[in-house]
Design an enzyme around this catalytic site. Sequence first.
Site, short mmCIF file in Angstrom:
data_model
loop_
_atom_site.label_atom_id
_atom_site.label_comp_id
_atom_site.label_asym_id
_atom_site.label_seq_id
_atom_site.Cartn_x
_atom_site.Cartn_y
_atom_site.Cartn_z
N LYS A 162 0.85 -1.21 0.00
CA LYS A 162 0.00 0.00 0.00
C LYS A 162 0.88 1.25 0.00
CE LYS A 162 -3.09 2.67 3.06
NZ LYS A 162 -3.88 2.70 4.32
N GLU A 196 -9.43 3.72 2.74
CA GLU A 196 -9.01 3.79 1.33
C GLU A 196 -7.98 2.73 0.97
OE1 GLU A 196 -7.57 5.44 3.67
OE2 GLU A 196 -5.46 5.08 3.17
N ASP A 233 1.85 6.42 5.39
CA ASP A 233 0.86 5.50 4.83
C ASP A 233 1.30 4.84 3.52
OD1 ASP A 233 -1.48 4.29 5.56
OD2 ASP A 233 -2.77 5.70 4.49
N ASP A 244 -11.99 7.15 4.52
CA ASP A 244 -10.72 6.90 5.21
C ASP A 244 -10.32 5.43 5.17
OD1 ASP A 244 -8.45 7.58 6.57
OD2 ASP A 244 -9.41 7.83 8.53
N ARG A 256 -7.81 -0.46 1.61
CA ARG A 256 -8.40 -1.69 1.10
C ARG A 256 -8.92 -1.52 -0.32
NH1 ARG A 256 -12.36 -1.86 6.16
NH2 ARG A 256 -10.54 -0.75 6.97
N LYS A 275 -9.66 12.91 8.86
CA LYS A 275 -9.00 12.59 10.12
C LYS A 275 -8.87 13.85 10.96
CE LYS A 275 -6.01 8.86 8.36
NZ LYS A 275 -6.58 7.74 9.14
#
Length: 504
Positions: free
Chosen positions: A267, A351, A290, A349, A353, A279
Amino acid sequence: MQLNTIIGDIAEQAVDAIIINLFENTNSPGGATAAIDQRMNGAISALLVGGDFKGKLRETSVLYPGETMPARRIIVVGLGPEEDFTIDRIRHATAAAAIRARELGARRIASILHGAGAGRIETYAAARAAAEGAGLGLYTFEKYKSEPGRQGVTSFTLVAWKEQNADALRAGAREGEIIANCTCHARDLVSEPPNICTPSFLAVHAEKLAYNHGMTARVLSDAKLRELKMGAFLSVGQGSAQQPQFIVLEHNAEMLKDSAPLVLIGKAITFDTGGYSIKSGEGMSDMKTDMAGGAAVLGALQAAALLRIPYPVVGLVPAAENMISGRANRPSDVVRASNGKTIEILNTDAEGRLILADALVYAGGYKPATVIDIATLTGAAVIALGEGGAAALFTDDEQLAERLSLASQSSGERIWRMPLFPEYAEWVRGSDVADLRNIPGKRYAGAGTSAAFLQEFTEGSQWAHLDIAPMASLPASKVVHPLGPAGATGFGVRLLAHMMLDGD
Ligand code: BES
Ligand code: MN
Ligand code: ZN
């Protein structure tokens, strides 16, 4: 930093610091430490007798040998109790001692090979761990500092004394150096600020990486992604001014027609604001991290190339930025993934997956032997396991679980298996308007339900999901003392490199 190995006497090394060790609760030193104690008229024994040094893991003490030896200083590092000794403690002791030496301004360091004597660890494994510990421990990211910080270490020499161990020493150190460098490569990418490390930055970076290591790189363009109908992946990036990039790296690409590859998926959300399900300021503060799964995959592919892993390995890195604009996903939007399944986006949020769904479908096209995805996927994994606790492992495949568990033991990167109960799948299937919903109705088992969502896109191949949210970036001195400074850990590179080395 230059990593060297020599067969010789640690006491004769004319360097800025030599590193020796002691187990906890010993009254008298052994091996090289005993020899040095003797030359210094019992200075090390005196440390023990006086109670100034306990030998706790990572504890250090500094002595000045004066005329008795050519080295400027001696750093004694604790290994913890002899009966608790492990290979991972070699990494931690080596890192702690190297950091202490650097703090004192040492540029050239020589170290004995911890564990090779009384610790009874094979020279090869001990050298590999020591090289990893030195490389990881001494890591810094100072690219954007106008004033350079402390002076760096220029050479680190591992000294073993048995002639017959020279080959094992050299080979182990070389492997450890590669693994540490590839981990630091991932750390560098995670440390980069998100205005620099955009999806296209990662794409260009991956192309250079491929060029430098004889791999094949492909970056799928917007048109190609539409043709592949990657509606879930594309939707995540559409709120950003930065174009999404789908990066494909292949090691041993020419073998792909004959053998089923290992496919690694990472990811890479280069910044996660949460989108319209925004957030909080605090929740967003470290969200440049991330893309750590993507960075780990790039590091692991580099390791595959440098370690000459003899089978094909594919790295897939879906890269996008999760932002807000007139084009961004709304809560309630429905998108269609490349396997035809529709997804109701109830929370923008969740996102990760969505981008992994299309990557998993793309992986299926390789008819892979094994698929492993690695992602900073849920805060729930952090709640369950703690910062620095372990990465969450989800898989229904016992053999793959076993393989990853062995790699976890040899690499020292902790993973903890969590369940994929069939109910979790029911919870993500309960949408009124689409096949799936990207979050279940309730917040419980958040890591498990995200894994169940991913499983909808795996199409029967041997698959494991690693949620590295607890591990990707650490504040200083958390549950597990990180090998290196606070911040990016490069988690996953060592685990995957050790897994590839341990065989298929
Ligand atoms: N990137 C985050 C997960 C995360 C949280 C990583 C904290 C590292 C530290 C992910 O995209 C996310 O926001 N997940 C949501 C999912 C939820 C909306 C179901 C979460 O965990 O809150
Ligand atoms: Mn998110
Ligand atoms: Zn995210």
